[in-house]
Design an enzyme around this catalytic site. Sequence first.
Site, mmCIF file in Angstrom:
data_model
loop_
_atom_site.group_PDB
_atom_site.id
_atom_site.type_symbol
_atom_site.label_atom_id
_atom_site.label_comp_id
_atom_site.label_asym_id
_atom_site.label_seq_id
_atom_site.Cartn_x
_atom_site.Cartn_y
_atom_site.Cartn_z
ATOM 1 N N HIS A 12 19.263 -87.222 17.023
ATOM 2 C CA HIS A 12 17.720 -86.936 16.074
ATOM 3 C C HIS A 12 18.150 -87.199 14.865
ATOM 4 C CE1 HIS A 12 14.332 -85.742 14.011
ATOM 5 N NE2 HIS A 12 13.486 -86.449 15.243
ATOM 6 N N ASP A 65 21.008 -78.827 19.502
ATOM 7 C CA ASP A 65 19.572 -79.129 19.688
ATOM 8 C C ASP A 65 18.581 -78.847 21.131
ATOM 9 O OD1 ASP A 65 16.869 -80.294 19.008
ATOM 10 O OD2 ASP A 65 18.148 -81.803 18.436
ATOM 11 N N GLN A 116 13.590 -81.036 22.460
ATOM 12 C CA GLN A 116 12.871 -81.474 23.662
ATOM 13 C C GLN A 116 13.321 -81.066 24.724
ATOM 14 O OE1 GLN A 116 10.975 -84.021 23.166
ATOM 15 N NE2 GLN A 116 11.786 -84.566 21.009
ATOM 16 N N LYS A 155 6.815 -78.531 19.866
ATOM 17 C CA LYS A 155 7.335 -79.123 20.898
ATOM 18 C C LYS A 155 6.689 -78.436 22.685
ATOM 19 C CE LYS A 155 9.926 -82.391 18.266
ATOM 20 N NZ LYS A 155 9.683 -83.594 18.113
ATOM 21 N N CYS A 193 12.721 -91.740 15.056
ATOM 22 C CA CYS A 193 14.027 -90.576 14.366
ATOM 23 C C CYS A 193 15.457 -90.399 14.650
ATOM 24 C CB CYS A 193 13.815 -88.677 13.752
ATOM 25 S SG CYS A 193 12.148 -89.212 13.403
HETATM 26 C C1 LIG Z 1 15.466 -83.933 20.016
HETATM 27 C C2 LIG Z 1 15.057 -83.313 18.556
HETATM 28 N N1 LIG Z 1 16.397 -82.803 17.542
HETATM 29 C C3 LIG Z 1 15.453 -82.916 16.000
HETATM 30 C C4 LIG Z 1 14.199 -82.569 15.826
HETATM 31 C C5 LIG Z 1 13.156 -82.126 14.728
HETATM 32 O O1 LIG Z 1 12.077 -81.271 15.100
HETATM 33 P P1 LIG Z 1 11.300 -80.274 13.985
HETATM 34 O O2 LIG Z 1 10.828 -81.621 13.304
HETATM 35 O O3 LIG Z 1 10.115 -79.534 14.309
HETATM 36 O O4 LIG Z 1 12.078 -79.827 12.761
HETATM 37 C C6 LIG Z 1 12.800 -83.378 16.922
HETATM 38 C C7 LIG Z 1 11.064 -83.551 16.666
HETATM 39 O O5 LIG Z 1 11.772 -84.254 16.174
HETATM 40 C C8 LIG Z 1 13.698 -83.354 18.305
HETATM 41 O O6 LIG Z 1 13.434 -85.074 19.446
#
Ligand SMILES: Cc1ncc(COP(=O)(O)O)c(C=O)c1O
Lengths: 160, 418
Positions: B135, B212, B215, B238, B376
């Site tokens: 991401h 990370d 998900q 999430k 993203c």
């Molecule tokens: C795999 C992953 N990493 C990071 C993020 C970033 O999360 P957040 O926008 O809640 O900081 C997301 C979601 O947008 C994600 O799906």
Amino acid sequence: MKRDNSENKSLKELYRQLIIHHAKNPLNFGKLSNNPIRAEGINPLCGDKIRIYLNINEADTIEGLTFEGTGCAISIASASLMTTTLRNMKKYQANQYALNLISNLNEPKSQEAGQLMMDSQEINALEGVKDFPSRIKCATLSWQTFISALNNKKITTTEK
Amino acid sequence: MNPSFSEKNETADIGEFGLLRKDFPTINQEINEHPLVYLDSAASSQMPQQVIDEISRYQSQDHSNVHRGIHTLSHRATEVYETSRQNICEFINAKNTNEIIFTSGTTDSINLVAHSYCKPKLDPSKKILISHLEHHSNIVPWQLICEQTGASLIVAPIDNNGQIITEQLIGMIDSNVVLVAISHISNALGSVTSLNKIIDAAHQHEVPVLVDGAQAVSHMKIDIQALNADFYAFSGHKMLGPTGIGILYGKEHLLEDMPPYQGGGDMILEVKFTGTVYNDLPYKFEAGTPNISGAAGLGAAIDYLNQAGMHNIEVHENILLNKMITDLQTIDGVELIGRAENQVAVQSFTIKDIHSHDIGTILDHQGIAIRTGHHCAMPVMEFFGLPGTARASLSIYNNEEDVDRFIKGLDKVIEIFA
Ligand SMILES: Cc1ncc(COP(=O)(O)O)c(C=O)c1O
């Protein structure tokens, strides 16, 4: 089943046959030779990218106008319609036309039945986006890019 | 209030997941005159009434600042906040609450590690290793600190099924790698990373690993000690919780050695102009008044997930994902993007000659919410040579009817473009 009808109606307005046709068979798709003016338009929300190629002759007439890029049906059809509409116009006319169309697409739908947004049947096919606020930028992207090409701005985006 | 299972059961029976659905007010509404089918939980999941109620209870009864007052409300607010931390600690099986830092979300957690752990160690001879599957929030923070220090960002490749090529990633680890940063589950494709192998290999070179987990946490049981990850980042929104709250798990000895990320109140013991003494863990990393109601909501979300049972959730979502994949494959022109051996709760796809944005609009018109575009994860899209995909993602509240409606909705998409 009344509900289904009205629902289909606005979807059908958005994806009119003409739009689908232009999306599948875009006109003037490709590059221009002779060192054209170029500009790129990006919609960062969806990743749509349109590149415009433009030749203006000594009489200030749009002689060549083509585009390339990837995008949804609305943005590709709109770009295709743009090339056919603006070609052969004077530079100032084309600029005004593009500005008018962008502002018309951003206005609410006309209440009066039969009142046309622009003077061209084909261009009015874009009016379906008015029921889909998130899709208006798809329809305006190429026109906005055209205006930046006229103004020698190399890159433009739907998000300011 | 327990999740709405029948009363005799402590945890849910898979057949009873249908009952859960009524706990989610946003799910139970009409969108564009159709009952909502929500298949965008990978972007943000919906909250059960129990979470909404706890946030509202906190706001209307216990709200004050934390760790600051001698009065009763401040005490209660502190208790809510710290109970949630305890809850999170147990949920992921961390050793103790010093390892649980409240942040505003995954992005914030990753940036904390980038600036506080990595940046002081970087110079032009050093590297940070990520994968092609990440991401943007697990790419850009590393790019920024690499630019600032001259270090390099190196990227492990993925295969055509959308999985990290584990052996190649492992082959890229050496003692100049300061950190390996990889997702547990890809948000774009649902691929599950072979973390055990990667973490073992990294540790052999004494390289720590940041995972990370944005998900992963709401879809599978996380045992952070068994996983042995050094940092683990995730977001409340999430995992049935609210936005604006997230967690950074870090091994205590690593966090101990790291300088604070931001300065302010709460993160200090003593402030003098000649020098300031920082507070102990976890407060050293929590400058300023935190998101207390967010923590309350996240704690309630974890209670909810625990009561449903992470194993049950996994089974339930897996059944739905398999059905979705099978049904998608029956549609002419549909191509599945991402066919990992081990895939969770997400399926990306394209339909021949139809842009994902058009798919999204036509489905939305039928009350069906999916995500379209690059998710993203632009490098993933570039790898597959696509401007974007359509992505359907699942959560605890989805059912078979959702999948059926989604598949029927796609027929309409194809009909319009016929
Ligand atoms: C795999 C992953 N990493 C990071 C993020 C970033 O999360 P957040 O926008 O809640 O900081 C997301 C979601 O947008 C994600 O799906």
